[in-house]
Enzyme design. Structure first.
Site, PDB file in Angstrom:
ATOM      1  N   GLY A   9       0.837  -1.207   0.000  1.00 37.54           N
ATOM      2  CA  GLY A   9       0.000   0.000   0.000  1.00 37.54           C
ATOM      3  C   GLY A   9       0.864   1.246   0.000  1.00 37.54           C
ATOM      4  N   SER A 142      -2.775   0.984  14.510  1.00 34.20           N
ATOM      5  CA  SER A 142      -3.665   2.148  14.628  1.00 34.20           C
ATOM      6  C   SER A 142      -3.960   2.360  16.112  1.00 34.20           C
ATOM      7  CB  SER A 142      -4.980   1.867  13.892  1.00 34.20           C
ATOM      8  OG  SER A 142      -5.966   2.812  14.239  1.00 34.20           O
ATOM      9  N   TYR A 155     -12.030  -3.505  12.419  1.00 35.51           N
ATOM     10  CA  TYR A 155     -10.755  -2.786  12.273  1.00 35.51           C
ATOM     11  C   TYR A 155      -9.941  -2.863  13.572  1.00 35.51           C
ATOM     12  CZ  TYR A 155      -7.748   1.221  10.956  1.00 35.51           C
ATOM     13  OH  TYR A 155      -6.684   2.052  10.655  1.00 35.51           O
ATOM     14  N   ALA A 157     -10.202  -5.110  15.913  1.00 34.34           N
ATOM     15  CA  ALA A 157      -9.750  -6.498  16.103  1.00 34.34           C
ATOM     16  C   ALA A 157      -8.497  -6.761  15.271  1.00 34.34           C
ATOM     17  CB  ALA A 157     -10.863  -7.466  15.711  1.00 34.34           C
ATOM     18  N   LYS A 159      -6.320  -4.530  14.051  1.00 36.44           N
ATOM     19  CA  LYS A 159      -5.156  -3.719  14.455  1.00 36.44           C
ATOM     20  C   LYS A 159      -4.589  -4.176  15.807  1.00 36.44           C
ATOM     21  CE  LYS A 159      -4.901  -0.972  10.851  1.00 36.44           C
ATOM     22  NZ  LYS A 159      -3.808  -1.111   9.876  1.00 36.44           N
TER      23      LYS A 159
END
Ligand code: NAP
Length: 246
Positions: A9, A142, A155, A157, A159
């Site tokens: 990414g 995060s 999200y 879970a 991170k």
């Protein structure tokens, strides 16, 4: 001898800033992306790294939630770098931003696979090439991995899993000279934040102790610190303006 990095990414948002920072630091970079629209961005970054930063670069399209695609990505990068790899930046991530009852299994599985399982795939494939020569993995977690966030159960879970993966790999691979750390950004202005309700975002931003939403350069600077900190492993550093103080 020059050093080589793979970033997942790597064309937009935090990834773009980290890709450019890797170039500034003298790394040759394999820049991964997955969407059609990022193909042109990846090509432009390759040109920029070569012409303005004097390093080598290659763009590689791959969906990192898929093991076979990761295998192809790592093979392409290693072929390009004559088998030498020094840094893996696991950065790719997505969010659903949806209440948990309406969230469909295929959607939360996509978040888990893209944010967490991808990092397992990439680490699994890269570690054999990273061991025994002072190398690094940096995972983008995060603040959602440190505290709960409404409408971000999948999200959070994923991170939190990234932070666990970071610690376990750091422990297992410290004797093999691989440092593994995570960055847990707070709110940083990228397409990910531009996609959420802007009134809610402004209200949330007003609660940040430093008083503003961060920039991708804040995260790239943190990555630079991690890559140049030889005694640092198994840690999660959270540039978040004081928003979360774990
Ligand atoms: P972004 O601008 O939306 O970028 C997301 C990146 O992930 C893009 O480069 C995208 O590639 C890539 N990606 C998504 N799915 C992929 C897949 N299946 N395979 C390969 N690449 C994939 O968001 P961002 O804010 O820069 O996010 C980067 C990372 O930071 C994510 O892990 C995110 O969870 C984390 N993060 C962001 C914030 C924030 O406030 N912005 C806060 C905390 C953590 P394409 O360009 O090809 O689509």
């Amino acid at each position: 001898m020059s050093k080589n990095a793979i970033i997942t990414g790597g064309t937009r948002g935090l990834g773009e800033a980290m890709t450019l920072k890797l170039g500034d630091m003298g790394y040759n970079v394999a820049i991964n992306y997955t969407s059609e629209r990022s193909g042109a961005l990846a090509d432009a970054l390759v040109q920029k790294l070569k012409e303005e930063k004097g390093v080598d670069a290659i763009a590689v399209k791959a969906d990192v939630s898929d093991y076979d695609a990761c295998e192809q990505l790592v093979k392409t990068a290693l072929d390009h770098f004559q088998g030498q790899l020094d840094v893996l930046i696991n950065n790719a991530g997505i969010t659903n931003n949806c209440n948990f009852i309406d969230l469909q299994p295929k959607d939360y599985m996509r978040v888990i696979n893209t944010n967490l399982v991808s990092m397992m795939h990439m680490s699994h494939l890269c570690l054999p090439h990273l061991v025994d020569h002072d190398s690094c993995i940096v995972n983008t977690a995060s603040v959602g991995g440190l505290v709960g966030v409404v409408n971000q159960a999948d999200y959070c879970a994923a991170k939190t899993g990234v932070i666990g993966l970071t610690r376990a790999l750091a422990l297992e691979f410290a004797p093999r000279k691989v440092r593994v750390n995570a960055i847990a950004p707070g709110m940083i202005m990228t397409d990910m934040l531009r996609g959420v309700n802007q009134d809610e975002l402004r209200a949330l931003a007003a609660t940040i102790p430093l008083g503003y939403i961060g920039e991708p350069a804040d995260i790239a600077g943190c990555m630079e610190y991690i890559l140049t900190a030889p005694y640092l492993t198994g840690q999660t550093i959270s540039p978040n303006g004081g928003f979360v103080m774990p």
